[in-house]
Design a protein around this motif. Structure first.
Motif, mmCIF file in Angstrom:
data_model
loop_
_atom_site.group_PDB
_atom_site.id
_atom_site.type_symbol
_atom_site.label_atom_id
_atom_site.label_comp_id
_atom_site.label_asym_id
_atom_site.label_seq_id
_atom_site.Cartn_x
_atom_site.Cartn_y
_atom_site.Cartn_z
ATOM 1 N N TYR A 142 0.848 -1.200 0.000
ATOM 2 C CA TYR A 142 0.000 0.000 0.000
ATOM 3 C C TYR A 142 0.885 1.252 0.000
ATOM 4 C CZ TYR A 142 -3.667 3.267 1.561
ATOM 5 O OH TYR A 142 -4.547 4.317 1.663
ATOM 6 N N ARG A 143 1.898 1.251 0.871
ATOM 7 C CA ARG A 143 2.788 2.415 0.965
ATOM 8 C C ARG A 143 3.524 2.659 -0.349
ATOM 9 N NH1 ARG A 143 6.097 1.432 5.594
ATOM 10 N NH2 ARG A 143 7.103 -0.069 4.226
ATOM 11 N N THR A 144 4.021 1.582 -0.972
ATOM 12 C CA THR A 144 4.735 1.728 -2.247
ATOM 13 C C THR A 144 3.824 2.368 -3.293
ATOM 14 O OG1 THR A 144 6.112 -0.193 -1.762
ATOM 15 C CG2 THR A 144 5.936 0.448 -4.072
ATOM 16 N N THR A 145 2.602 1.858 -3.392
ATOM 17 C CA THR A 145 1.647 2.403 -4.364
ATOM 18 C C THR A 145 1.275 3.841 -4.027
ATOM 19 O OG1 THR A 145 0.751 0.198 -4.764
ATOM 20 C CG2 THR A 145 -0.656 2.064 -5.377
ATOM 21 N N PHE A 146 1.062 4.111 -2.746
ATOM 22 C CA PHE A 146 0.647 5.447 -2.310
ATOM 23 C C PHE A 146 1.738 6.485 -2.579
ATOM 24 C CE2 PHE A 146 0.115 8.355 1.553
ATOM 25 C CZ PHE A 146 -0.878 9.124 0.960
ATOM 26 N N ILE A 147 2.938 6.236 -2.108
ATOM 27 C CA ILE A 147 4.010 7.241 -2.233
ATOM 28 C C ILE A 147 4.438 7.387 -3.697
ATOM 29 C CG2 ILE A 147 6.364 7.863 -1.544
ATOM 30 C CD1 ILE A 147 4.304 8.178 0.708
ATOM 31 N N ASN A 148 4.504 6.271 -4.403
ATOM 32 C CA ASN A 148 4.919 6.330 -5.800
ATOM 33 C C ASN A 148 3.892 7.082 -6.652
ATOM 34 O OD1 ASN A 148 6.324 5.566 -8.242
ATOM 35 N ND2 ASN A 148 7.169 3.877 -7.066
ATOM 36 N N SER A 149 2.606 6.812 -6.424
ATOM 37 C CA SER A 149 1.580 7.518 -7.219
ATOM 38 C C SER A 149 1.431 8.966 -6.762
ATOM 39 C CB SER A 149 0.238 6.786 -7.153
ATOM 40 O OG SER A 149 -0.272 6.755 -5.843
ATOM 41 N N LEU A 150 1.728 9.228 -5.496
ATOM 42 C CA LEU A 150 1.677 10.602 -4.970
ATOM 43 C C LEU A 150 2.692 11.509 -5.671
ATOM 44 C CD1 LEU A 150 0.395 12.327 -2.586
ATOM 45 C CD2 LEU A 150 2.490 11.782 -1.329
ATOM 46 N N GLN A 163 2.092 7.137 -14.083
ATOM 47 C CA GLN A 163 1.959 7.568 -12.679
ATOM 48 C C GLN A 163 2.063 6.314 -11.834
ATOM 49 O OE1 GLN A 163 -1.846 9.010 -11.395
ATOM 50 N NE2 GLN A 163 -1.095 9.468 -9.334
ATOM 51 N N ASP A 193 2.032 1.458 -12.310
ATOM 52 C CA ASP A 193 1.185 0.684 -13.221
ATOM 53 C C ASP A 193 0.095 1.489 -13.924
ATOM 54 O OD1 ASP A 193 -0.612 1.233 -11.193
ATOM 55 O OD2 ASP A 193 -0.594 -0.798 -10.374
#
Lengths: 202, 202
Positions: free
Chosen positions: A15-23, A183, A186
């Motif tokens: 979740y953190r990887t997806t959140f920070i990366n997309s942020l 973004q 993926d």
């Protein structure tokens, strides 16, 4: 809502990887072509292209040495040569597929179905169907010690582009070619123009 | 057409700046908020945001010390605090206007018409009407010697975002909010989704 540093650290890892990366927002989707010293071609998607300067023309890429992109980094260090390629919307699934962990002797060009070509004297392969091909030469690898990533600094050696895409003032019309934006890890997009603005004065 | 390194060097300076900068593709448009040690608020547009890592959450920004963004760099070095803000399409002209060379004691918030707010304990101002506000702490300034730019490495301290924009897997829906994308020094876009893809496997 407000999410502070402690809460970020407590998030579930994926979740953190997806959140920070997309942020981190929208970024150019880039296919990086390299060749190993054994002659194996490699193609990997990056979303960390950085403009460092125009004179000399320098671009950067961020690389996490333990990532699937480690073959790319090793090839760049060994050969000093790499290419940067942008593709159109119709190729975004193939571009994403280059992020799979293929064996080192598998060419992602063949595996995902991009045509390999060359821009001599650059020894690294380009993506023939790309809108833009840029032949790069490694200038420096700068370590970012705080998390073990590196900044790959390279100089632009050659640019291959349809001259109709370059305006009278030098502006490159990537939007009209539906060049792919990414973004996070993926998600893919194309752009719709808002406008170009004059040099801002107080 | 093919443009090689020698030809790039011979291009007229403004044409080359526009060409190489726009060639670097699409990037997140970022408003960076800072405060000087004298208490003057500053807001400047950047298009060089870099995701460096998620754990710890680290973002980078490229800064050319002789640019209009030099006040921002000085404030970040002095106070260690800065904010990152993304705006919607309807604010792209105001965002671009922050790139004008205002005097050091002029607040770009007032000059261009963004509302200044705060995310305590961060001492740097945020843009109230932004879709996302991120309070950052300076971790390191890494010099890129080849052309005198620097990489500003910062850690994410706090994120302020509407929770409805964050999906079940952590993905941040910037596209549906028409968050502004930039290309080159003066072109702005919004995004149209192509899709999100599954983790790629060979």
């Amino acid at each position: 809502m407000i999410i502070d540093k402690n809460k970020i650290e407590q998030l579930e890892q994926r979740y953190r990887t997806t959140f920070i990366n997309s942020l981190a927002g929208f970024r150019q989707a880039v296919l990086v072509g390299t060749k190993s010293t054994e002659g194996h071609s490699n193609l990997a998607i990056f979303n960390s292209l950085i403009h460092l300067g125009a004179n000399p023309a320098l671009f950067g890429l961020i690389n996490r040495p333990d990532s699937v992109q480690r073959d790319t980094l090793q090839n760049i260090i060994s050969t000093k040569a790499y290419t940067i390629n942008y593709v159109r919307a119709d190729a975004y699934k193939k571009a994403h597929q280059t992020s799979a962990r293929y064996d080192k002797d598998v060419s992602e060009f063949e595996a995902v179905g991009f045509e390999e070509a060359y821009l001599p004297p650059c020894t690294a392969p380009i993506v023939k169907e790309a809108v833009v091909n840029i032949a790069m030469q490694l200038e420096e690898i700068i370590p970012i010690k705080i998390n073990g990533t590196v900044l790959i600094v390279g100089s632009v050696q050659q640019i291959h582009i349809d001259e109709q895409l370059v305006g009278n003032d030098g502006f490159v019309s990537l939007s009209e070619q539906q060049v792919v934006i990414s973004q996070g890890l993926d998600a893919y997009f194309v752009s719709s123009p808002l406008g170009r603005l004059a040099y801002a004065k107080p």
